[in-house]
Design a protein around this motif. Sequence first.
Motif, PDB file in Angstrom:
ATOM      1  N   LEU A  62       0.828  -1.205   0.000  1.00 54.91           N
ATOM      2  CA  LEU A  62       0.000   0.000   0.000  1.00 54.91           C
ATOM      3  C   LEU A  62       0.867   1.262   0.000  1.00 54.91           C
ATOM      4  O   LEU A  62       0.641   2.192  -0.790  1.00 54.91           O
ATOM      5  N   LEU A  63       1.864   1.312   0.873  1.00 52.77           N
ATOM      6  CA  LEU A  63       2.689   2.517   0.985  1.00 52.77           C
ATOM      7  C   LEU A  63       3.579   2.718  -0.236  1.00 52.77           C
ATOM      8  O   LEU A  63       3.876   3.861  -0.611  1.00 52.77           O
ATOM      9  N   THR A  64       3.979   1.628  -0.881  1.00 52.63           N
ATOM     10  CA  THR A  64       4.801   1.753  -2.083  1.00 52.63           C
ATOM     11  C   THR A  64       4.055   2.485  -3.189  1.00 52.63           C
ATOM     12  O   THR A  64       4.663   3.199  -3.996  1.00 52.63           O
ATOM     13  N   ALA A  65       2.742   2.327  -3.228  1.00 50.35           N
ATOM     14  CA  ALA A  65       1.943   3.041  -4.234  1.00 50.35           C
ATOM     15  C   ALA A  65       2.099   4.548  -4.077  1.00 50.35           C
ATOM     16  O   ALA A  65       2.291   5.272  -5.059  1.00 50.35           O
ATOM     17  N   PHE A  66       2.050   5.030  -2.851  1.00 51.30           N
ATOM     18  CA  PHE A  66       2.195   6.469  -2.603  1.00 51.30           C
ATOM     19  C   PHE A  66       3.617   6.935  -2.884  1.00 51.30           C
ATOM     20  O   PHE A  66       3.825   8.022  -3.437  1.00 51.30           O
ATOM     21  N   VAL A  67       4.606   6.110  -2.507  1.00 54.00           N
ATOM     22  CA  VAL A  67       5.997   6.474  -2.772  1.00 54.00           C
ATOM     23  C   VAL A  67       6.242   6.583  -4.274  1.00 54.00           C
ATOM     24  O   VAL A  67       6.857   7.555  -4.760  1.00 54.00           O
ATOM     25  N   CYS A  68       5.752   5.608  -5.038  1.00 50.40           N
ATOM     26  CA  CYS A  68       5.944   5.628  -6.497  1.00 50.40           C
ATOM     27  C   CYS A  68       5.229   6.812  -7.131  1.00 50.40           C
ATOM     28  O   CYS A  68       5.758   7.455  -8.042  1.00 50.40           O
ATOM     29  N   CYS A  69       4.015   7.101  -6.663  1.00 57.29           N
ATOM     30  CA  CYS A  69       3.248   8.215  -7.223  1.00 57.29           C
ATOM     31  C   CYS A  69       3.987   9.536  -7.037  1.00 57.29           C
ATOM     32  O   CYS A  69       4.098  10.342  -7.969  1.00 57.29           O
ATOM     33  N   VAL A  70       4.500   9.773  -5.849  1.00 56.30           N
ATOM     34  CA  VAL A  70       5.193  11.032  -5.564  1.00 56.30           C
ATOM     35  C   VAL A  70       6.565  11.059  -6.232  1.00 56.30           C
ATOM     36  O   VAL A  70       6.943  12.048  -6.883  1.00 56.30           O
ATOM     37  N   PHE A  71       7.309   9.970  -6.110  1.00 54.03           N
ATOM     38  CA  PHE A  71       8.685   9.938  -6.599  1.00 54.03           C
ATOM     39  C   PHE A  71       8.738  10.028  -8.123  1.00 54.03           C
ATOM     40  O   PHE A  71       9.485  10.841  -8.686  1.00 54.03           O
ATOM     41  N   CYS A  72       7.959   9.187  -8.805  1.00 47.62           N
ATOM     42  CA  CYS A  72       7.970   9.187 -10.273  1.00 47.62           C
ATOM     43  C   CYS A  72       7.193  10.375 -10.834  1.00 47.62           C
ATOM     44  O   CYS A  72       7.544  10.910 -11.885  1.00 47.62           O
ATOM     45  N   GLY A  73       6.112  10.762 -10.145  1.00 50.87           N
ATOM     46  CA  GLY A  73       5.298  11.863 -10.647  1.00 50.87           C
ATOM     47  C   GLY A  73       6.055  13.166 -10.729  1.00 50.87           C
ATOM     48  O   GLY A  73       5.815  13.981 -11.632  1.00 50.87           O
ATOM     49  N   GLU A  74       6.970  13.402  -9.816  1.00 50.64           N
ATOM     50  CA  GLU A  74       7.756  14.636  -9.836  1.00 50.64           C
ATOM     51  C   GLU A  74       8.605  14.742 -11.090  1.00 50.64           C
ATOM     52  O   GLU A  74       8.871  15.845 -11.586  1.00 50.64           O
ATOM     53  N   GLU A  75       9.027  13.613 -11.628  1.00 51.45           N
ATOM     54  CA  GLU A  75       9.849  13.615 -12.836  1.00 51.45           C
ATOM     55  C   GLU A  75       9.113  14.237 -14.012  1.00 51.45           C
ATOM     56  O   GLU A  75       9.680  14.998 -14.792  1.00 51.45           O
ATOM     57  N   TYR A  76       7.831  13.886 -14.154  1.00 52.41           N
ATOM     58  CA  TYR A  76       7.044  14.379 -15.285  1.00 52.41           C
ATOM     59  C   TYR A  76       6.479  15.770 -15.007  1.00 52.41           C
ATOM     60  O   TYR A  76       6.285  16.566 -15.924  1.00 52.41           O
TER      61      TYR A  76
END
Length: 274
Positions: A62-76
């Motif tokens: 569950l928490l990895t979903a939020f980490v990926c959303c924030v971490f990868c989303g900042e790139e775009y």
Amino acid sequence: MNKLLYAYIARLRKNVVFIFSLTALLIYGIVLPFSLYSDNIKYAHDASPDKAFCAYVIPVCLLTAFVCCVFCGEEYEYGTVQNKIIVGHNRSSIYSAQFISCWIAGITMSMAFLIPSTILDLILLGNFKNSFCVLCMYFISGLLCVSACTSLYCMLITAMQKRVSGTVLTLFVMLIIIYMGITVGQTLMLPPETAQFPVIDGTVTRIFGENPRYPKGAYRVFLEYFYDFLPSGQAWKFNTMTAENLPRMAISSCIILLLSFLSGVRIFEKKDLK
């Protein structure tokens, strides 16, 4: 790619969501053994360390979903990806470095729970009841489940142009997977017979009859395979330590990991980053 990976890991170490998630898993890994030990004393239970061994899988997924959303989303969102392409990095290397960074985040959170939890479990609750080989299979399969979820999240975020839309899609798919796992699990837990209470000669009589909703035959076999394939179904079995076919679950995680990673690379190569 090594320079990309080092840069991503350095940024991951400063990510607020990752630090919060890592701290939460560390605290959970310390508190859970004491909670089980307290229940053993208070209610005369006989909980073993096995009960807490894979308790990290659900919260980490569950928490990895939020980490990926924030971490990868900042790139775009901030145009960082375009800058990396301009200086000569190819898209497959960028996506691979992103995925590896998120994968490291998931594995690190898992170990933040496992290490203190296992040590305290052995001290407070005694030895494991399962054999070392079985525990190793649970350990490998649990990390593969986390890895498969991470790969799926990265692919979903890459598929959307905006960080907000990617986050919404990722969380929506995660909720669908959870709902499917709950639905399939409840169906498999249905009893083969149900009690009926017809009135015969003015007297209420209890009669056990066949449950029409109970899955049988090929349909039940399909549901069992599908439940082992779903990350949510796997996570629940890990949490309760009731997995009956760990190799099948590990293979399912590998299939999800491979397909979602290759799809993510393909999507990212075709994506319009302007």
